[in-house]
Each structure stands twice: as C-alpha cells, then as structure tokens.
Design a protein around this motif. Structure first.
Motif, PDB file in Angstrom:
ATOM      1  N   LYS A   1     -66.155  56.115 -27.468  1.00 19.68           N
ATOM      2  CA  LYS A   1     -67.175  55.050 -27.384  1.00 19.68           C
ATOM      3  C   LYS A   1     -67.865  55.046 -26.021  1.00 19.68           C
ATOM      4  CE  LYS A   1     -63.986  52.008 -28.396  1.00 19.68           C
ATOM      5  NZ  LYS A   1     -62.870  52.889 -28.750  1.00 19.68           N
TER       6      LYS A   1
ATOM      7  N   GLY B   1     -45.947  48.364 -29.295  1.00 14.58           N
ATOM      8  CA  GLY B   1     -46.430  49.456 -28.449  1.00 14.58           C
ATOM      9  C   GLY B   1     -47.723  49.056 -27.764  1.00 14.58           C
TER      10      GLY B   1
ATOM     11  N   GLN C   1     -61.612  49.118 -28.697  1.00 11.74           N
ATOM     12  CA  GLN C   1     -60.603  49.479 -29.708  1.00 11.74           C
ATOM     13  C   GLN C   1     -61.287  50.098 -30.936  1.00 11.74           C
ATOM     14  OE1 GLN C   1     -60.060  46.023 -28.150  1.00 11.74           O
ATOM     15  NE2 GLN C   1     -59.127  47.394 -26.676  1.00 11.74           N
TER      16      GLN C   1
ATOM     17  N   GLU D   1     -47.349  51.977 -31.867  1.00 11.58           N
ATOM     18  CA  GLU D   1     -46.617  52.103 -33.133  1.00 11.58           C
ATOM     19  C   GLU D   1     -47.540  51.841 -34.325  1.00 11.58           C
ATOM     20  OE1 GLU D   1     -43.487  53.124 -32.680  1.00 11.58           O
ATOM     21  OE2 GLU D   1     -43.954  52.980 -30.540  1.00 11.58           O
TER      22      GLU D   1
HETATM   23  P1  IMO Z   1     -60.195  51.656 -26.482  1.00 10.15           P
HETATM   24  O1  IMO Z   1     -61.263  50.580 -26.339  1.00 10.15           O
HETATM   25  C1  IMO Z   1     -56.430  52.863 -28.319  1.00 10.15           C
HETATM   26  C2  IMO Z   1     -53.524  49.692 -29.146  1.00 10.15           C
HETATM   27  C3  IMO Z   1     -52.243  49.757 -28.334  1.00 10.15           C
HETATM   28  C4  IMO Z   1     -51.266  49.142 -29.321  1.00 10.15           C
HETATM   29  C5  IMO Z   1     -52.107  48.058 -29.990  1.00 10.15           C
HETATM   30  C6  IMO Z   1     -51.907  46.670 -29.386  1.00 10.15           C
HETATM   31  O2  IMO Z   1     -60.007  52.494 -25.296  1.00 10.15           O
HETATM   32  O3  IMO Z   1     -60.431  52.423 -27.746  1.00 10.15           O
HETATM   33  P2  IMO Z   1     -52.693  45.545 -27.121  1.00 10.15           P
HETATM   34  O4  IMO Z   1     -52.400  45.899 -25.688  1.00 10.15           O
HETATM   35  O5  IMO Z   1     -54.138  45.503 -27.466  1.00 10.15           O
HETATM   36  O6  IMO Z   1     -51.971  44.300 -27.549  1.00 10.15           O
HETATM   37  O7  IMO Z   1     -52.024  46.735 -27.964  1.00 10.15           O
HETATM   38  O8  IMO Z   1     -53.457  48.444 -29.826  1.00 10.15           O
HETATM   39  N1  IMO Z   1     -54.759  49.690 -28.333  1.00 10.15           N
HETATM   40  C7  IMO Z   1     -55.554  50.761 -28.194  1.00 10.15           C
HETATM   41  N2  IMO Z   1     -55.423  52.028 -28.626  1.00 10.15           N
HETATM   42  N3  IMO Z   1     -57.520  52.509 -27.624  1.00 10.15           N
HETATM   43  C8  IMO Z   1     -57.690  51.238 -27.204  1.00 10.15           C
HETATM   44  O9  IMO Z   1     -58.836  50.797 -26.646  1.00 10.15           O
HETATM   45  C9  IMO Z   1     -56.657  50.307 -27.437  1.00 10.15           C
HETATM   46  N4  IMO Z   1     -56.479  49.003 -27.134  1.00 10.15           N
HETATM   47  C10 IMO Z   1     -55.320  48.636 -27.705  1.00 10.15           C
HETATM   48  O10 IMO Z   1     -51.912  51.080 -28.013  1.00 10.15           O
HETATM   49  O11 IMO Z   1     -50.938  50.076 -30.308  1.00 10.15           O
END
Ligand code: IMO
Ligand code: GDP
Ligand code: MG
Length: 424
Positions: A15, A126, A224, A275
């Motif tokens: 992104k 995780g 995310q 996870e």
């Molecule tokens: P970007 O914007 C990939 C994943 C975490 C975990 C789950 C919950 O860079 O794509 P949190 O800390 O949000 O409570 O974690 O979400 N996660 C992401 N995985 N890219 C991200 O952001 C993420 N933000 C959270 O690894 O599985």
C-alpha cells in the motif's frame, strides 16, 4: 478525483508504494484507520522510509497529510516519525492535521497488549504489541477513553489520567499480578505530546469536506487489509479496526459516494503475520523461497511473514465487500523463476466446494484449497516498463487473477521502487 486504496489480503500488500505513486496526482493524503501497527514502505532512490502513522504521501513535499478520527495514535511514535522525516529533509510543520477525535495510545495500552498476549500463550492473536486492541476497546467502552483533543486541556487530562491509571492498575494487578503504573509519569509525557503535537490538532472532517468542495484531490490510505477487518475478517485473528474500505466513511467522516475510485492492493501471492487460518499457506520450501525472494519480514515487528499461493477466493471476497474498481498487483517480480505456480480458486469445506470466502476462522481453518496450476516464467521482471513486454506466462497469470476476482488489474509492481511500476 478522490481515490481510496485498501489492502485486499492480510496486510503488507504494498500500500505504501501505491499511495506514494498515486499521491503525485493528489493534494491531500488521509490515514483513516489503524495505528502504529501499520508499516508502510516507500522507497525513493536508495532511501527507504517505513511509515507507521504518517500517511505515505508525507514523503512528497506538496502533499497535505491528515490523520483522521478513525486512528489510534501513539503520540510517541508519531513524534519520532515527524523527527525521522525532518532528519531526511522532509518538513511537515505546515502540512499536517491530526483529528482531535482520534484516540490516544498510552503506555497502559501497550502494557495490556503485551500482558494479554503473554497470558494467552499458544492461543495468542500474535498482535504487534502496539496497544491497538486495548486502545480501541477504551474507545468503544467510552468511560476511560482519551482522545488527542484532550491534549488541549492539560488540567482536565491530568485528572482523567489519574482516574484511568488507577482503574488499569487495579485490573492489571488482579489479572496479571502486574506492577502499578504511575499516572504522573504518563501525564509528564502528555505535556511533551501537547507541546510537540498541539499545533497540528484540528477538525479533520471539516477540513476534508471544505477541501473536497474546493475540488482538491484526496487520496484515502487504508491500513492493514480487508481480511484483518474487525467485522469482515478472520475474527478473532484480526486487528481492532474496520480495515476494509468499508471503514473509510466512519474513519474520516467522508462518505464512500464522494470517492471516485476504490483501488484494491494485492500481492501476487499471499502473506500473513501473526496467528490465524491461512488456507493457501506454504509452510515448506516454496514458502521459504517466496519469503526470501520477496523479503517478507514485517515492516513494524521484523517477524518473518507466513507465505503461500495467491488466494483468489479471499481476494474476490475482499474486492466485493470493498466495492473495488481496480486492482494494483504488487510483487509480480518475486514469482520469477519458481518451479511451480498455483492459484487457489475454490475451497473444499466439510466436503462442500465453495468459491465464497467464509469470514469465520473456525470454518476457514477447515478449508482445503482447490488449485489451478499455471505456467511459470524465468525472466527477471524488475526492469520491465510496459505490459506488452511481460512474458506471456506472466500475462496469463494476471489474466487468471482478473477472471477469478472479477476485477481489472491496472497497476503492476515489478520491484519496490517508484519506477518499477507498470500502468495499463
Ligand atoms: P499494514 O498496514 C500485516 C496483524 C498482526 C496480528 C493482527 C492483530 O502494514 O498492512 P494488532 O497489533 O493490530 O492488534 O494485531 O493484525 N497486523 C498486520 N499484519 N500488516 C499490518 O499493517 C498489520 N497490522 C496488524 O500481525 O496478526
Ligand atoms: P504495506 O504495509 O501494504 O504498505 O506494505 P509493506 O511496506 O509492509 O510491505 C511491502 C514490501 O514490499 C515493502 O518492502 C515494499 O518496499 C515492497 N514492495 C512493494 N511493491 C513491490 C513490488 O512490486 N516488488 C517488490 N519486489 N517489492 C515490492
Ligand atoms: Mg506493512
């Protein structure tokens, strides 16, 4: 023209790179969800920026940056990011607005994230331990929530922090036997946050509506990915915000009908950090090759990303719920030279074949992928500039994804740099 970009997988689709590219034709870039759990990479020449809270448009000097109400803002992280950009000659002083209604991530949120994950052992989510879930929980719970606008009234904030820290101390002591935290220490930090960030606080909803009325071009940057959406993702292995494009309206107060184009960002394969079920995961030599070639290690936590084949069932679902008009397909270069190439086109769940993604972790963990096998290619794609110059097998791979996801692919990434991008 106003555009919105969101990830259609489990995050890290690329992104940051796409926002940086599309920002060239925008006036304003807005982050509307998530927090410092995000890690968005922008590569300019030989410089690599990892942005967590700042919109990825920040690296372009003429872009106005908005951190809207939907975020949970860790002020410490944001101050570091502003400083890091300043150290690289990128000044944000007159081109940043932070919503007074965005919620503030404080020490006790990060503490709770860690304590809870540790206590869950192998049942953990995780998380990134950035305090995201605990801060959004306070937002929904209301009584102990603290917002960025609270920095405008420090006397009132001091009282709120005393009440909230006492409550958290009782809770963490009883649940985890944790040492109490000192409200005065947290308040002292807040005074610094007020000093450094106070001038940026404002009404971002008003700003965005005024700007759109003035025909400014706004780019909405999702964080995310749709499969991590609190409602529509693989609950409970999700983040705590509306991470699909459905979260845009509530996250910044601009309705979807004011957006001209929704871009979905995907990787040419699938990755996941943390996870949760991942039907097309290749926890084997193929996954390892993709991880090494694609440099699949977390931008925020450095964790190795789980890797697997492209899952068209998942992306078709994300595109449908996100009203996605066009797809940007990143990391096509990473697939060069593989011995085999597959796309998951449907699932078999409890003996039934389906091509509709179940946003239900129990069901999804019982899904077996039905794959379509495609022809591989060996050519290095990293200097290909136009679609016509891609190998036929790469073109066929793109066509297969377009067909299965029912969405046209108009941007193709063949490397991390700006100029490693093909437009159709
Ligand atoms: P970007 O914007 C990939 C994943 C975490 C975990 C789950 C919950 O860079 O794509 P949190 O800390 O949000 O409570 O974690 O979400 N996660 C992401 N995985 N890219 C991200 O952001 C993420 N933000 C959270 O690894 O599985
Ligand atoms: P985001 O969270 O969606 O912004 O993605 P991340 O920045 O966490 O992860 C994407 C990674 O892939 C970053 O290291 C980018 O520099 C890199 N990247 C983006 N597009 C491409 C591409 O087309 N090819 C390659 N090889 N790398 C890419
Ligand atoms: Mg990322």
């Amino acid at each position: 023209m106003n555009c919105c970009i969101t990830g259609l997988q489990w995050g890290d689709e690329g992104k940051g790179k796409v926002v940086d590219i599309l920002a060239e034709k925008s006036d304003i870039v807005v982050r509307y969800a998530g927090g410092a759990n995000a890690g968005h990479t922008v590569v300019i020449g030989d410089k690599k920026f990892a942005l967590h809270l700042m919109p990825s448009g920040a690296v372009r000097p003429d872009i106005f940056c908005v951190i809207a109400n939907g975020l949970v803002v860790d002020p410490e992280c944001l101050i570091e990011e502003i400083q890091m950009l300043a150290d690289n000659g990128i000044d944000l002083q007159s081109r940043l607005m932070i919503s007074e209604n965005a919620h503030m991530v404080l020490d006790y949120h990060k503490r709770e994230d860690q304590l809870r994950e540790d206590s869950l052992g192998k049942n953990k989510i995780g998380t990134t331990i950035r305090g995201i879930g605990p801060c959004y929980a306070d937002k929904i719970g209301r009584s102990y929530a603290i917002r960025m606008g609270d920095l405008n009234d420090l006397a009132r904030l001091e009282k709120k922090l005393e009440k909230t820290t006492a409550y958290k101390n009782k809770l963490f002591g009883a649940l985890y036997g944790a040492e109490p935290m000192d409200a005065a220490v947290i308040f002292k930090k807040c005074k610094i946050y007020a000093q450094k960030l106070g001038a940026f606080l404002g009404d971002t909803t008003e700003f965005l509506h005024t700007s759109i009325a003035e025909k400014k071009s706004v780019l909405f940057e999702g964080a995310q990915g749709a499969l991590l959406d609190i409602d529509h993702g693989t609950f409970p292995f999700v983040t705590s915000s509306s991470a699909s494009s459905l979260g845009m309206g509530p996250g910044c107060g601009v309705p979807a009908k004011m957006v001209d184009k929704f871009y979905g960002i995907i990787k040419a394969y699938t990755t996941r950090v943390g996870e949760g079920p991942f039907p097309s995961e290749q926890d084997n030599a193929i996954g390892n090759i993709i991880r090494e070639k694609g440099n699949e290690f977390g931008t925020t936590t450095g964790r190795p990303r789980r890797c697997g084949w492209f899952d068209a069932v998942a992306v078709a679902y994300s595109a449908a719920i996100g009203s996605i008009n066009e797809i940007a397909l990143m990391h096509l270069d990473t697939l060069s030279g593989l011995d085999e190439l597959k796309i998951c086109k449907s699932y078999s769940i409890d003996g039934k074949e389906t091509d509709f993604f179940p946003a239900n972790s129990d069901k999804l963990s019982r899904a077996n992928c039905t794959y379509e096998t495609l022809e591989t290619w060996n050519e290095d794609l990293t200097s290909v500039k136009v679609f016509e110059d891609l190998p036929q097998n790469a073109k066929d791979y793109i066509a297969a994804i377009e067909k299965l996801t029912k969405t046209p692919i108009t941007i193709i990434g063949v490397g991390p740099k700006r100029n490693q991008t093909i437009f159709r």
